[in-house]
Every structure is written in structure tokens, then in C-alpha cells.
Design an enzyme around this catalytic site. Structure first.
Site, PDB file in Angstrom:
ATOM      1  N   HIS A  62       0.839  -1.209   0.000  1.00 12.48           N
ATOM      2  CA  HIS A  62       0.000   0.000   0.000  1.00 12.48           C
ATOM      3  C   HIS A  62       0.874   1.260   0.000  1.00 12.48           C
ATOM      4  CE1 HIS A  62      -2.951  -2.730   2.359  1.00 12.48           C
ATOM      5  NE2 HIS A  62      -3.478  -2.556   1.152  1.00 12.48           N
ATOM      6  N   LYS A  69     -15.454  -7.733   5.089  1.00 11.60           N
ATOM      7  CA  LYS A  69     -14.305  -8.073   5.937  1.00 11.60           C
ATOM      8  C   LYS A  69     -14.583  -7.746   7.404  1.00 11.60           C
ATOM      9  CE  LYS A  69     -10.852  -7.303   2.330  1.00 11.60           C
ATOM     10  NZ  LYS A  69      -9.801  -6.405   1.831  1.00 11.60           N
ATOM     11  N   ARG A  82      -2.030  -5.767  -8.022  1.00 12.52           N
ATOM     12  CA  ARG A  82      -0.820  -6.569  -7.795  1.00 12.52           C
ATOM     13  C   ARG A  82      -0.637  -7.607  -8.881  1.00 12.52           C
ATOM     14  NH1 ARG A  82      -2.921  -8.194  -1.997  1.00 12.52           N
ATOM     15  NH2 ARG A  82      -4.683  -8.331  -3.400  1.00 12.52           N
ATOM     16  N   SER A 108      -2.772  -7.865   3.202  1.00  7.59           N
ATOM     17  CA  SER A 108      -3.029  -7.724   4.645  1.00  7.59           C
ATOM     18  C   SER A 108      -3.491  -9.058   5.226  1.00  7.59           C
ATOM     19  CB  SER A 108      -4.094  -6.656   4.892  1.00  7.59           C
ATOM     20  OG  SER A 108      -3.697  -5.427   4.351  1.00  7.59           O
TER      21      SER A 108
HETATM   22  O1  PNS Z   1      -8.915  -2.889   0.535  1.00  8.83           O
HETATM   23  P1  PNS Z   1     -10.248  -3.378   0.034  1.00  8.83           P
HETATM   24  O2  PNS Z   1     -10.985  -4.133   1.132  1.00  8.83           O
HETATM   25  O3  PNS Z   1     -10.127  -4.171  -1.240  1.00  8.83           O
HETATM   26  O4  PNS Z   1     -11.100  -2.062  -0.301  1.00  8.83           O
HETATM   27  C1  PNS Z   1     -12.441  -2.153  -0.729  1.00  8.83           C
HETATM   28  C2  PNS Z   1     -13.160  -0.810  -0.521  1.00  8.83           C
HETATM   29  C3  PNS Z   1     -13.099  -0.439   0.957  1.00  8.83           C
HETATM   30  C4  PNS Z   1     -12.481   0.272  -1.345  1.00  8.83           C
HETATM   31  C5  PNS Z   1     -14.635  -1.001  -0.986  1.00  8.83           C
HETATM   32  O5  PNS Z   1     -15.225  -2.037  -0.233  1.00  8.83           O
HETATM   33  C6  PNS Z   1     -15.437   0.285  -0.823  1.00  8.83           C
HETATM   34  O6  PNS Z   1     -15.356   1.143  -1.683  1.00  8.83           O
HETATM   35  N1  PNS Z   1     -16.186   0.419   0.305  1.00  8.83           N
HETATM   36  C7  PNS Z   1     -16.940   1.620   0.622  1.00  8.83           C
HETATM   37  C8  PNS Z   1     -18.448   1.415   0.437  1.00  8.83           C
HETATM   38  C9  PNS Z   1     -18.794   1.480  -1.033  1.00  8.83           C
HETATM   39  O7  PNS Z   1     -18.794   2.519  -1.649  1.00  8.83           O
HETATM   40  N2  PNS Z   1     -19.087   0.308  -1.593  1.00  8.83           N
HETATM   41  C10 PNS Z   1     -19.393   0.158  -3.009  1.00  8.83           C
HETATM   42  C11 PNS Z   1     -18.136  -0.138  -3.784  1.00  8.83           C
HETATM   43  S1  PNS Z   1     -18.517  -0.585  -5.455  1.00  8.83           S
END
Ligand code: PNS
Length: 162
Positions: free
Chosen positions: A18, A42, A91, A129
Site C-alpha cells: 500500500h 471483511k 498486484r 493484509s
Molecule cells: O482494501 P479493500 O478491502 O479491497 O477495499 C475495498 C473498498 C473499501 C475500497 C470497498 O469495499 C469500498 O469502496 N467500500 C466503501 C463502500 C462502497 O462505496 N461500496 C461500493 C463499492 S462498489
């Protein structure tokens, strides 16, 4: 016009992968907002505030990088900050499908916001992570994958399986 991008993620915890994306993003965009966002799929180990605090400490030298958190819909947050770019790191090819789906969903909800991808350094292409938490739980040395300000709190939180 100055470019302002939002780099969202769970960052539970932040890894060298990150941090590599943050450094690269800070060279591409005028301003980069790194945002701890809620991924309902998660169960995080660290609270959002804990993650923000750790990340602030690790990025304070990057003057155009700010750390924040977002509890609602990501595109609403992006718009509220007058940004129009979502940055995500890739990645490997296996990340692509998930990222593609999320980018298109975000675009369907908010057509004026573009997702931009930056490739992680190959050095970090295999770390995540989730893997780091698993390895730490079995007592592995994770100092190659996360800075000391992450390793300490992570080892304390996770304990080691005997
Ligand atoms: O590190 P991650 O878990 O892959 O990140 C995913 C994240 C947090 C960017 C995604 O779950 C997100 O955008 N969450 C916020 C809520 C939202 O807008 N959800 C719709 C995404 S299409």
C-alpha cells in the site's frame, strides 16, 4: 486544474505494498487522499481510527498526502471532497476481476468519477493484509512486509498461536 485523487482501502493493516502505491500516487496526482473505507465483506482487526493513526505516522513526510476515513458510499465521499478520481493498486491479474467490477459499479453510480489503477512494485506483488495477519498469527517474521509501527500493534493484537 489541480488533480485530487482518493485512494480507498481497508488497510487492515497497511503494508509496504500500500505504501508503494501511496508513494507512486503522490507523484502522479497533485493531492492524494488516502481513505480507510468500510468493506462490509471483511471483519477488521483494527478500528478505523487506529488504522488512520498508524497511516498518518507513516505518511507524514509526503506533503500532498492526507489520511482520512469514510463510513458511507465511497463515491459520495469522493464527491464531498471535490475529487473525481479513485486510485486503486493492482498486484496481479487475479486482482483484476474484483477491481473491474468495483470500478464499473462505482462508475454506474457516479459517471463523473474515474477509477485509475497503478501497478504495485513486483517486490510486493504477492503480499496482502490477509496473508500478513495469517503469517503473524503463526509466529512468522513479518518485518519484510510491514513497517515497525504496524508490526508492533499487529503482534500485540493478534497473539501467536502455539
Ligand atoms: O482494501 P479493500 O478491502 O479491497 O477495499 C475495498 C473498498 C473499501 C475500497 C470497498 O469495499 C469500498 O469502496 N467500500 C466503501 C463502500 C462502497 O462505496 N461500496 C461500493 C463499492 S462498489
Amino acid at each position: 486544474m489541480a488533480s485530487r485523487a482518493v485512494y480507498p482501502g481497508s488497510f487492515d493493516p497497511i503494508t509496504y505494498g500500500h505504501l508503494d502505491i501511496i508513494q507512486r500516487g503522490s507523484r502522479v496526482f497533485d493531492e492524494l487522499l488516502v481513505v480507510v473505507a468500510d468493506n462490509p465483506a471483511k471483519k477488521p482487526l483494527f478500528s478505523m481510527v487506529e488504522r488512520v493513526d498508524i497511516m498518518k505516522g507513516l505518511t507524514k513526510k509526503l506533503k500532498n498526502v492526507k489520511i482520512d476515513l469514510c463510513e458511507g458510499l465511497l463515491v459520495d465521499y469522493v464527491r464531498s471532497k471535490k475529487a473525481n478520481i479513485i486510485l486503486r493498486g493492482i498486484r496481479s491479474f487475479s486482482d483484476f476481476e474484483y477491481e473491474f467490477q468495483m470500478a464499473l459499479a462505482n462508475r454506474a453510480i457516479s459517471a463523473d468519477i474515474e477509477t485509475v489503477f497503478i501497478m504495485t512494485s513486483e517486490k510486493y506483488s504477492y503480499i496482502s493484509s490477509r496473508l500478513i495477519k495469517e503469517a503473524a498469527g503463526f509466529g512468522a517474521d513479518i518485518s519484510k512486509f510491514v513497517p515497525e509501527s504496524v508490526r508492533g500493534p499487529l503482534m500485540k493484537r493478534i497473539g501467536v498461536r502455539k
